[in-house]
Design a protein around this motif. Structure first.
Motif, short mmCIF file in Angstrom:
data_model
loop_
_atom_site.label_atom_id
_atom_site.label_comp_id
_atom_site.label_asym_id
_atom_site.label_seq_id
_atom_site.Cartn_x
_atom_site.Cartn_y
_atom_site.Cartn_z
N SER A 92 39.47 -35.57 21.75
CA SER A 92 38.02 -35.69 21.67
C SER A 92 37.38 -35.77 23.05
CB SER A 92 37.66 -36.94 20.85
OG SER A 92 36.28 -37.17 20.83
N ILE A 93 38.05 -36.47 23.96
CA ILE A 93 37.56 -36.52 25.35
C ILE A 93 37.56 -35.11 25.94
CG2 ILE A 93 38.06 -37.38 27.67
CD1 ILE A 93 39.26 -39.89 26.33
N ALA A 94 38.65 -34.37 25.72
CA ALA A 94 38.74 -33.00 26.24
C ALA A 94 37.63 -32.13 25.66
CB ALA A 94 40.10 -32.40 25.91
N HIS A 95 37.36 -32.27 24.37
CA HIS A 95 36.31 -31.46 23.74
C HIS A 95 34.93 -31.85 24.26
CE1 HIS A 95 38.73 -29.09 20.97
NE2 HIS A 95 39.47 -30.16 20.80
N ALA A 96 34.75 -33.12 24.63
CA ALA A 96 33.50 -33.51 25.29
C ALA A 96 33.33 -32.75 26.59
CB ALA A 96 33.47 -35.02 25.54
N GLY A 97 34.44 -32.54 27.29
CA GLY A 97 34.38 -31.75 28.53
C GLY A 97 33.97 -30.32 28.26
N TYR A 98 34.53 -29.71 27.21
CA TYR A 98 34.12 -28.34 26.87
C TYR A 98 32.63 -28.29 26.54
CZ TYR A 98 39.18 -27.63 26.17
OH TYR A 98 40.54 -27.56 26.33
N LEU A 99 32.16 -29.26 25.75
CA LEU A 99 30.76 -29.27 25.34
C LEU A 99 29.82 -29.47 26.52
CD1 LEU A 99 31.30 -31.33 22.11
CD2 LEU A 99 30.16 -29.11 22.15
N LEU A 100 30.27 -30.24 27.51
CA LEU A 100 29.43 -30.46 28.69
C LEU A 100 29.22 -29.18 29.49
CD1 LEU A 100 30.71 -33.93 29.94
CD2 LEU A 100 28.37 -33.38 29.23
N MET A 101 30.08 -28.17 29.27
CA MET A 101 29.85 -26.88 29.94
C MET A 101 28.49 -26.31 29.53
SD MET A 101 33.47 -24.82 30.07
CE MET A 101 33.62 -24.60 28.30
N GLY A 102 28.14 -26.46 28.24
CA GLY A 102 26.85 -25.97 27.77
C GLY A 102 25.70 -26.69 28.44
N ALA A 103 25.85 -28.01 28.65
CA ALA A 103 24.81 -28.78 29.33
C ALA A 103 24.71 -28.38 30.80
CB ALA A 103 25.09 -30.27 29.21
N ALA A 104 25.86 -28.11 31.43
CA ALA A 104 25.85 -27.67 32.83
C ALA A 104 25.17 -26.31 32.97
CB ALA A 104 27.27 -27.61 33.38
N MET A 126 31.16 -18.12 28.08
CA MET A 126 30.21 -17.07 28.44
C MET A 126 28.95 -17.68 29.06
SD MET A 126 29.01 -13.88 26.07
CE MET A 126 28.44 -14.92 24.74
N ALA A 127 28.51 -18.83 28.54
CA ALA A 127 27.30 -19.47 29.06
C ALA A 127 27.48 -19.93 30.49
CB ALA A 127 26.91 -20.65 28.16
N VAL A 128 28.64 -20.54 30.81
CA VAL A 128 28.82 -21.04 32.18
C VAL A 128 29.05 -19.89 33.16
CG1 VAL A 128 29.59 -23.35 31.55
CG2 VAL A 128 31.28 -21.53 31.75
N VAL A 129 29.70 -18.83 32.71
CA VAL A 129 29.88 -17.66 33.60
C VAL A 129 28.53 -17.04 33.92
CG1 VAL A 129 30.80 -15.32 33.73
CG2 VAL A 129 32.25 -17.18 32.89
N LYS A 130 27.67 -16.90 32.91
CA LYS A 130 26.33 -16.32 33.14
C LYS A 130 25.48 -17.21 34.02
CE LYS A 130 25.75 -13.29 29.13
NZ LYS A 130 24.88 -12.94 27.99
N SER A 131 25.76 -18.51 34.03
CA SER A 131 24.99 -19.44 34.87
C SER A 131 25.59 -19.60 36.26
CB SER A 131 24.90 -20.81 34.18
OG SER A 131 24.15 -20.72 32.99
N GLY A 132 26.66 -18.86 36.55
CA GLY A 132 27.22 -18.86 37.90
C GLY A 132 28.35 -19.83 38.13
N TYR A 133 28.92 -20.40 37.07
CA TYR A 133 30.01 -21.37 37.21
C TYR A 133 31.33 -20.74 36.77
CZ TYR A 133 26.32 -24.82 37.80
OH TYR A 133 25.23 -25.51 38.26
#
Length: 479
Positions: free
Chosen positions: A303-315, A396-403
């Motif tokens: 669950s902690i790891a999945h929180a990290g994945y989800l934070l990619m969308g916020a970043a 795809m979202a983080v790549v498009k945002s430059g990360y």
């Protein structure tokens, strides 16, 4: 003078509050020796009615209570999410607490209170209402976590969750006071206007850090994750399921409303911090999960790891990033629910949550083994299940945002996670069984397991309608 209230906008919360009061009165007047689970049966009926009612309210929109409560697509999406979660968690409660006796009724009432808190979080656009909603949810969870009074792990989990939760609430209130000092308001729209027209200062940065500490606690992001493993292991399994799905989703609604809404003007200065926290969170969760021997602790670190994945969308801070969070959480709902349904049925029979005891599960119950395998594969992010497409959107979202670097870190973590998920699958299908006695699964649990499995496959294969719903629930104004 009292503000005008649009009762249609708060009809769901009003109905749930009335149901809760009715169930409390019913619990008082029913004889204590009543053997039938009337509170649970009535809760199921009420939840079914609320879901039917809610799916007829798609046209509801607007604000009430002086603009502190909003009905928008995001609120509608997550209230539906929480209602569906409630159905599964109430079913788990009936299965898990077969031996609890009369104390089960109070547990149902706490579940209703937590459900009200989650739905209020979905519609909160003012810091004061958001704080009240979060406290309604978390206080219910504190009590439910420590509900097994004879279980040392449950009491320990409740104490840890209470202490750290109280600390996060203190940080949240302190951060709100700083923001109020800078903007003279607690309304998100006023604060959003302020952030769009004023640079971030040390004073407001301190406020954001403290508020992020509260959001980090709810979402289980590093370094605010310390409670997760012990609470997941010690809490009654239905509470663990509620924490991993409902509470986490509520935390991300909070995060999106505040950091992509109210503080949206400062997102460019804050995005790199979110990206770094995302990378650390997913890496820590996956690495520690490798060494777990208890299935609930493994899912806790997962669950902690999945929180990290989800934070990619916020970043990423984009419409695609937020849609990715929404879609990911939708798939995560049915995936985690399937896993915890299996754990509950298995633990009721074996009195164990140890991974080693799942050896040979496929020979004892084909349905349980299949459901847990699908859940593990979806959590790992393998096609064609829901977890794969959810991760794909976020990448795809983080790549498009430059990360690009963050996407590469995530890809590495996905590979790590595949190892420990498939090790559990190996236990289920390859390792010799410790017992050959079959595990009986009741008709209701069979139905819920099938629904969860079909949902995992449907969301992964027929992504279009689900992604459209997730995209509609994006905050307005995101690029």
């Amino acid at each position: 003078m009292f503000p005008t209230i649009d009762w249609s906008l708060i009809s769901l919360e009003t109905a749930m509050a009335m149901i809760l009061v009715f169930l409390v009165v019913l619990d008082i007047v029913l004889p204590k020796k009543t053997t039938k689970d009337w509170i649970g049966i009535l809760s199921f009926i009420a939840l079914g009615g609320l879901i039917i009612f809610w799916f007829t309210q798609t046209g509801l929109a607007g604000t009430t209570f002086s603009g502190t409560f909003i009905m928008d697509p995001m609120a509608w999406f997550f209230k539906a999410f929480f209602l569906v979660t409630g159905v599964f968690v109430f079913a788990m409660t009936q299965e898990f607490f077969k031996t609890l006796g009369e104390r089960r009724n109070e547990f149902y009432l706490l579940l209703w209170l937590a459900l009200i808190g989650m739905c209020l979080i979905a519609s909160s656009v003012d810091f004061l209402l958001m704080f009240i909603a979060i406290e309604i949810l978390t206080i219910s969870l504190y009590v439910m976590t420590a509900y097994l009074k004879s279980d040392k792990l449950s009491i320990e989990a409740g104490m840890k969750y209470l202490i750290l939760g109280a600390l996060s609430s203190g940080f949240f209130l302190y951060g709100i006071s700083f923001i109020y000092g800078a903007t003279h308001s607690t309304h998100f729209d006023v604060i959003q206007s302020f952030t769009a027209n004023n640079p971030m200062t040390g004073f407001t940065l301190m406020a954001m850090v403290m508020i992020f500490a509260a959001a980090g606690f709810k979402t289980a992001a590093v370094p605010f994750h310390m409670w997760v493993a012990d609470v997941y292991q010690g809490a009654p399994t239905p509470v663990t399921a509620l924490l991993s799905v409902g509470s986490k989703a509520a935390g991300f609604v909070f995060l999106m409303r505040v950091f992509l809404g109210a503080f949206g003007g400062w997102h460019p200065q804050w995005a790199m911090t979110l990206a770094i926290v995302s990378a650390i969170t997913m890496t820590y969760g996956n690495l520690v999960a490798l060494y777990q021997t208890n299935i609930k602790r493994l899912l806790g670190y997962s669950s902690i790891a999945h929180a990290g994945y989800l934070l990619m969308g916020a970043a990423a801070g984009s419409a695609l990033g937020v849609a990715g969070i929404n879609f990911y959480l939708l798939g995560y709902l049915f995936t985690n629910i399937a896993a915890f349904l299996v754990i509950i049925v298995f633990s009721v029979v074996t009195k164990s949550d140890e991974i080693a005891d799942f050896a040979g599960l496929s020979k004892r119950s084909g349905l349980l083994a299949c459901a847990l395998l699908l859940a593990l594969v979806s959590l790992a992010g393998l096609p064609p299940l829901a977890g794969f497409f959810g991760k794909f959107i976020l990448l795809m979202a983080v790549v498009k945002s430059g990360y690009l670097w963050l996407a590469l870190v995530a890809a590495g973590n996905i590979i790590i996670s595949v190892y420990y998920y498939l090790m559990v699958a190996k236990r289920i299908y390859v390792d010799p069984a410790k017992s050959t006695s079959p595990i009986a699964v009741g008709g209701g649990m069979q139905l819920l397991l099938v629904i969860a499995m079909v949902a995992m496959l449907a969301i992964g294969i027929f992504q279009g309608p689900f992604f459209d719903a997730a995209m509609k629930a994006v905050l307005p104004g995101l690029r």
